[in-house]
Structures are given as C-alpha cells and as structure tokens.
Motif scaffolding. Structure first.
Motif, PDB file in Angstrom:
ATOM      1  N   CYS A 128       0.809  -1.216   0.000  1.00 61.30           N
ATOM      2  CA  CYS A 128       0.000   0.000   0.000  1.00 61.30           C
ATOM      3  C   CYS A 128       0.845   1.271   0.000  1.00 61.30           C
ATOM      4  CB  CYS A 128      -0.942   0.000   1.200  1.00 61.30           C
ATOM      5  SG  CYS A 128      -2.292  -1.177   1.059  1.00 61.30           S
ATOM      6  N   ARG A 129       2.089   1.165   0.382  1.00 64.04           N
ATOM      7  CA  ARG A 129       2.965   2.333   0.375  1.00 64.04           C
ATOM      8  C   ARG A 129       3.256   2.800  -1.043  1.00 64.04           C
ATOM      9  NH1 ARG A 129       7.441  -0.622   3.976  1.00 64.04           N
ATOM     10  NH2 ARG A 129       6.919  -2.153   2.343  1.00 64.04           N
ATOM     11  N   LYS A 130       3.097   1.901  -2.008  1.00 65.18           N
ATOM     12  CA  LYS A 130       3.383   2.223  -3.405  1.00 65.18           C
ATOM     13  C   LYS A 130       2.129   2.276  -4.272  1.00 65.18           C
ATOM     14  CE  LYS A 130       7.748  -0.399  -3.127  1.00 65.18           C
ATOM     15  NZ  LYS A 130       8.505  -1.516  -3.738  1.00 65.18           N
ATOM     16  N   CYS A 131       1.006   1.805  -3.729  1.00 64.92           N
ATOM     17  CA  CYS A 131      -0.219   1.644  -4.514  1.00 64.92           C
ATOM     18  C   CYS A 131      -0.893   2.989  -4.760  1.00 64.92           C
ATOM     19  CB  CYS A 131      -1.163   0.706  -3.776  1.00 64.92           C
ATOM     20  SG  CYS A 131      -2.766   0.483  -4.574  1.00 64.92           S
ATOM     21  N   ILE A 132      -1.140   3.305  -6.021  1.00 65.29           N
ATOM     22  CA  ILE A 132      -1.754   4.580  -6.390  1.00 65.29           C
ATOM     23  C   ILE A 132      -3.155   4.699  -5.804  1.00 65.29           C
ATOM     24  CG2 ILE A 132      -2.609   5.955  -8.330  1.00 65.29           C
ATOM     25  CD1 ILE A 132      -0.302   4.754  -9.996  1.00 65.29           C
ATOM     26  N   ALA A 133      -3.917   3.600  -5.811  1.00 62.07           N
ATOM     27  CA  ALA A 133      -5.269   3.648  -5.244  1.00 62.07           C
ATOM     28  C   ALA A 133      -5.225   4.021  -3.774  1.00 62.07           C
ATOM     29  CB  ALA A 133      -5.960   2.299  -5.435  1.00 62.07           C
ATOM     30  N   ALA A 134      -4.317   3.409  -3.028  1.00 60.94           N
ATOM     31  CA  ALA A 134      -4.199   3.723  -1.599  1.00 60.94           C
ATOM     32  C   ALA A 134      -3.757   5.157  -1.388  1.00 60.94           C
ATOM     33  CB  ALA A 134      -3.218   2.761  -0.933  1.00 60.94           C
ATOM     34  N   MET A 135      -2.817   5.608  -2.199  1.00 60.91           N
ATOM     35  CA  MET A 135      -2.289   6.958  -2.009  1.00 60.91           C
ATOM     36  C   MET A 135      -3.321   8.040  -2.318  1.00 60.91           C
ATOM     37  SD  MET A 135       1.705   6.898  -3.224  1.00 60.91           S
ATOM     38  CE  MET A 135       1.422   6.214  -4.847  1.00 60.91           C
ATOM     39  N   THR A 136      -4.228   7.770  -3.242  1.00 62.54           N
ATOM     40  CA  THR A 136      -5.197   8.794  -3.640  1.00 62.54           C
ATOM     41  C   THR A 136      -6.525   8.703  -2.895  1.00 62.54           C
ATOM     42  OG1 THR A 136      -5.905   7.377  -5.483  1.00 62.54           O
ATOM     43  CG2 THR A 136      -4.246   9.068  -5.968  1.00 62.54           C
ATOM     44  N   ILE A 137      -6.788   7.579  -2.232  1.00 68.03           N
ATOM     45  CA  ILE A 137      -8.058   7.419  -1.526  1.00 68.03           C
ATOM     46  C   ILE A 137      -7.870   7.359  -0.017  1.00 68.03           C
ATOM     47  CG2 ILE A 137     -10.055   5.923  -1.170  1.00 68.03           C
ATOM     48  CD1 ILE A 137      -9.849   5.059  -4.067  1.00 68.03           C
ATOM     49  N   GLU A 138      -6.916   6.586   0.425  1.00 70.87           N
ATOM     50  CA  GLU A 138      -6.704   6.397   1.844  1.00 70.87           C
ATOM     51  C   GLU A 138      -5.770   7.476   2.403  1.00 70.87           C
ATOM     52  OE1 GLU A 138      -8.397   4.223   3.355  1.00 70.87           O
ATOM     53  OE2 GLU A 138      -8.944   2.678   1.890  1.00 70.87           O
ATOM     54  N   ASN A 139      -5.531   7.391   3.691  1.00 68.50           N
ATOM     55  CA  ASN A 139      -4.652   8.360   4.351  1.00 68.50           C
ATOM     56  C   ASN A 139      -3.204   7.934   4.180  1.00 68.50           C
ATOM     57  OD1 ASN A 139      -3.737  10.473   5.936  1.00 68.50           O
ATOM     58  ND2 ASN A 139      -3.936   9.305   7.833  1.00 68.50           N
ATOM     59  N   CYS A 140      -2.713   8.062   2.967  1.00 75.38           N
ATOM     60  CA  CYS A 140      -1.356   7.628   2.647  1.00 75.38           C
ATOM     61  C   CYS A 140      -0.539   8.801   2.126  1.00 75.38           C
ATOM     62  CB  CYS A 140      -1.370   6.522   1.592  1.00 75.38           C
ATOM     63  SG  CYS A 140      -1.979   4.947   2.204  1.00 75.38           S
ATOM     64  N   SER A 141       0.770   8.651   2.219  1.00 74.08           N
ATOM     65  CA  SER A 141       1.664   9.687   1.709  1.00 74.08           C
ATOM     66  C   SER A 141       1.700   9.631   0.182  1.00 74.08           C
ATOM     67  CB  SER A 141       3.080   9.476   2.260  1.00 74.08           C
ATOM     68  OG  SER A 141       3.638   8.291   1.711  1.00 74.08           O
ATOM     69  N   ASP A 142       2.328  10.621  -0.407  1.00 72.16           N
ATOM     70  CA  ASP A 142       2.491  10.641  -1.859  1.00 72.16           C
ATOM     71  C   ASP A 142       3.975  10.477  -2.193  1.00 72.16           C
ATOM     72  OD1 ASP A 142       3.391  13.052  -0.958  1.00 72.16           O
ATOM     73  OD2 ASP A 142       1.869  14.249  -1.968  1.00 72.16           O
ATOM     74  N   ALA A 143       4.605   9.504  -1.536  1.00 75.93           N
ATOM     75  CA  ALA A 143       6.042   9.292  -1.719  1.00 75.93           C
ATOM     76  C   ALA A 143       6.358   8.750  -3.103  1.00 75.93           C
ATOM     77  CB  ALA A 143       6.565   8.329  -0.648  1.00 75.93           C
ATOM     78  N   TYR A 144       5.369   8.088  -3.723  1.00 72.09           N
ATOM     79  CA  TYR A 144       5.560   7.547  -5.063  1.00 72.09           C
ATOM     80  C   TYR A 144       4.682   8.324  -6.046  1.00 72.09           C
ATOM     81  CZ  TYR A 144       8.072   3.606  -3.036  1.00 72.09           C
ATOM     82  OH  TYR A 144       8.990   2.833  -2.374  1.00 72.09           O
ATOM     83  N   ALA A 145       5.027   8.228  -7.310  1.00 70.46           N
ATOM     84  CA  ALA A 145       4.313   8.976  -8.339  1.00 70.46           C
ATOM     85  C   ALA A 145       2.864   8.503  -8.468  1.00 70.46           C
ATOM     86  CB  ALA A 145       5.029   8.822  -9.682  1.00 70.46           C
ATOM     87  N   LEU A 146       1.986   9.433  -8.789  1.00 69.86           N
ATOM     88  CA  LEU A 146       0.569   9.116  -8.962  1.00 69.86           C
ATOM     89  C   LEU A 146       0.210   8.859 -10.423  1.00 69.86           C
ATOM     90  CD1 LEU A 146      -1.096  11.676  -6.516  1.00 69.86           C
ATOM     91  CD2 LEU A 146      -0.351   9.333  -6.077  1.00 69.86           C
ATOM     92  N   HIS A 147       1.099   9.188 -11.338  1.00 71.56           N
ATOM     93  CA  HIS A 147       0.907   8.892 -12.758  1.00 71.56           C
ATOM     94  C   HIS A 147      -0.439   9.409 -13.269  1.00 71.56           C
ATOM     95  CE1 HIS A 147       4.578   6.475 -12.844  1.00 71.56           C
ATOM     96  NE2 HIS A 147       4.216   6.077 -11.644  1.00 71.56           N
ATOM     97  N   ASN A 148      -0.721  10.651 -12.913  1.00 70.53           N
ATOM     98  CA  ASN A 148      -1.902  11.379 -13.378  1.00 70.53           C
ATOM     99  C   ASN A 148      -3.218  10.835 -12.827  1.00 70.53           C
ATOM    100  OD1 ASN A 148      -2.675  13.711 -14.815  1.00 70.53           O
ATOM    101  ND2 ASN A 148      -3.412  12.487 -16.531  1.00 70.53           N
ATOM    102  N   HIS A 149      -3.149  10.103 -11.725  1.00 68.42           N
ATOM    103  CA  HIS A 149      -4.353   9.616 -11.065  1.00 68.42           C
ATOM    104  C   HIS A 149      -4.683  10.528  -9.879  1.00 68.42           C
ATOM    105  CE1 HIS A 149      -3.233   6.064 -13.331  1.00 68.42           C
ATOM    106  NE2 HIS A 149      -4.396   5.518 -13.048  1.00 68.42           N
ATOM    107  N   ILE A 150      -5.967  10.788  -9.686  1.00 69.88           N
ATOM    108  CA  ILE A 150      -6.375  11.605  -8.545  1.00 69.88           C
ATOM    109  C   ILE A 150      -7.383  10.902  -7.643  1.00 69.88           C
ATOM    110  CG2 ILE A 150      -5.890  13.782  -9.732  1.00 69.88           C
ATOM    111  CD1 ILE A 150      -8.936  14.104 -10.096  1.00 69.88           C
ATOM    112  N   PHE A 151      -7.902   9.751  -8.075  1.00 73.40           N
ATOM    113  CA  PHE A 151      -8.837   9.001  -7.236  1.00 73.40           C
ATOM    114  C   PHE A 151      -8.850   7.553  -7.705  1.00 73.40           C
ATOM    115  CE2 PHE A 151     -13.045   7.325  -6.091  1.00 73.40           C
ATOM    116  CZ  PHE A 151     -13.079   7.627  -4.737  1.00 73.40           C
TER     117      PHE A 151
END
Length: 287
Positions: free
Chosen positions: A203-226
């Motif tokens: 989950c530390r690298k997962c875009i879904a977790a980073m954009t939905i859950e309370n996660c950091s943005d340490a990894y790239a989101l690759h143009n995803h916002i949700f």
C-alpha cells in the motif's frame, strides 16, 4: 429448491452473482494478513493493524452469524481520461449505498418467508475478509494483484455480504486459481511496482491507496487523482468487460470546495476530502 433459496438464487436476487457460505473462523486469511502486516505493507493504513484480530471472526461483525450470503455487483471499465479516476467512481453514485440497499431488500424478502431471521448487510466497511469469503463461496479466486477474479465478471466487481443468524449454506465448490502460469500482466502494468509476488499489494506504493486512503504521496501518482485500475485494465479476464465513456468530466483546477461537496458528497468521491483531491491533482502535475 425452497422458496427461501429461490430468493437467494442469482436469477431472482438482483446481483450479478451470489452464493452462500457457512460461518467459520477465517484463520488462514488471518495468518496471511499477519504476515503482510509484519512486512509493513499497510503503510499508513493503521486501521488494518488495529482490526487484524477482529477480521478472523465474522462474529465481530454480527454476533449471531451462522451463514453469509456473498454477492457480486459488476461494474464497467472506463475509457482513458485525464486526470484519471477509478472506474467505480464513474459507474454509480456510491456503491456502498447502492449495494447495501439491495442487500437490505434481500433481507426483507427473506424475512417475509422466515420472519425470525435477522441479519446485517456489509459493504466494504467492516473488519471482515470479504474476498476470502467470496473465494470460500466459490465466486472466484485471488489474482496476482490481490483482487478477486470471477471467471465471467473478471475483477471489476464489488463484494457485498449479508450475515444471517440462520444456516442456509450448502457445500461450495471452490474455484481453483485460473491465472495463466507465468502471467505477470497486472504486475507489469503497475508503474510503482506495488504488486508483490505473493498475491499481495504494498500500500505504500499503490496509487489507489495513495489517492483514496490516508497515505503519503512518496511515489508517483501517474496522473491519477482518485483510485487506480492499471493492474486490471489488461487482465485477460477483463478483456470482455464493457468499456464506457467517463461520466465525471470536471475542471478540477477551478472547482471550489462548496461545489465539490454539493456535486460529489453522495457519490464514491465523497470518500475523500476536497483537499485530498486537490493535493493528488497537484502531485500528479508535479510528477
């Protein structure tokens, strides 16, 4: 087939697939979760650690449970769009409400035949192994991206549970893993390398977790916002899923907080704050 079981049959249930599984402890799933947590894969999702022991026993959700109706509701893929929102955001107002209403209607229909039956509807909001129960109910297997794969519906589904105080279950034929040997399509299409080799996700690298859950943005989101569907889009079991045009076409750069709340508070986007969306948008632009 009894009248009660006719109600639960797929042709009458208003779900895309449905099955019943007997109550039992989910110790195997609990051990897998414990191993995943020991590697820190939950990242900042502290609720996963807090609820780990509860998830082993469905009685933590409904004390009198004797059987569980497991349902699948299919969603459609969405054509590429920018910035990207997961398919489920475009498919319905809020799947939690939609599916829970259907489950409660199913419970009402069951109680018309046997009024003494009690139950609780659960949709992605309680400490219980939904995917594990779906596998035990014979509704699919866990793919290499950790998602449930149904042989007909693919992985674009939402799981709903109806926990009952009556044993309605019969023997379930578990579906063996049908992922092609050596297939790594889902893993290859995760740009952050979040998919592990044991059918789990970091989950530390997962875009879904980073954009939905309370996660950091340490990894790239690759143009995803949700959310993110990259690991699903090319899966062979999703090749026949209908693809629709995006239904959310928003100027995210100019939308105000009040406007966001008014338009999306009762939709799937209501799971995140306006500030979270704007932060993901800014991160996507900067990366």
């Amino acid at each position: 087939m009894t009248n009660l079981m006719k109600i639960i049959d797929i042709s009458n249930s208003n779900f895309d697939d449905i099955a019943v599984v007997r109550y039992e402890m989910l110790d195997l799933e609990g051990e897998r979760l414990k191993c995943w947590l020991s590697r820190g894969m939950e990242g900042e999702l502290e609720y996963m650690r807090r609820s780990a022991d509860l998830r082993r026993d469905p009685r933590a959700v409904f004390a009198d449970v004797k059987s569980i109706i497991v349902t699948l509701t299919a969603i459609k893929k969405v054509k590429p769009h920018s910035p990207t929102l997961a398919a489920f955001a475009h498919n319905n107002p809020d799947y939690h409400i939609l599916i829970k209403n259907k489950l409660n209607l199913l419970l009402s229909n069951i109680r018309e035949i046997e009024p003494q039956i009690e139950g609780r509807a659960v949709v992605d909001s309680a400490p219980i192994f939904e995917k594990g129960l779906a596998v035990r109910a014979g509704l699919g297997w866990i793919g290499r991206n950790s998602l449930l794969i149904h042989p007909r519906l693919g992985s674009y589904t939402h799981i709903g549970l109806l926990l009952l105080n009556k044993d309605l279950s019969s023997e379930c034929q578990v579906i063996e893993d049908q992922c092609p040997k050596g297939c790594s399509i889902c893993k290859d299409n995760c740009p952050n390398g979040a998919i592990n080799g044991d059918r789990t996700v970091d989950c530390r690298k997962c875009i879904a977790a980073m954009t939905i859950e309370n996660c950091s943005d340490a990894y790239a989101l690759h143009n995803h916002i949700f959310g993110c569907d990259l690991c699903q889009q090319y899966c062979p079991y999703n090749s026949d899923i209908e693809e629709i045009e995006p239904t959310i076409k928003e100027d995210w750069s100019t939308i105000t907080k009040d406007s966001f709340r008014a338009k999306y508070r009762k939709t799937s986007l209501g799971r995140v704050s306006f500030e979270k969306i704007k932060n993901s948008l800014q991160c996507a632009k900067n990366q």
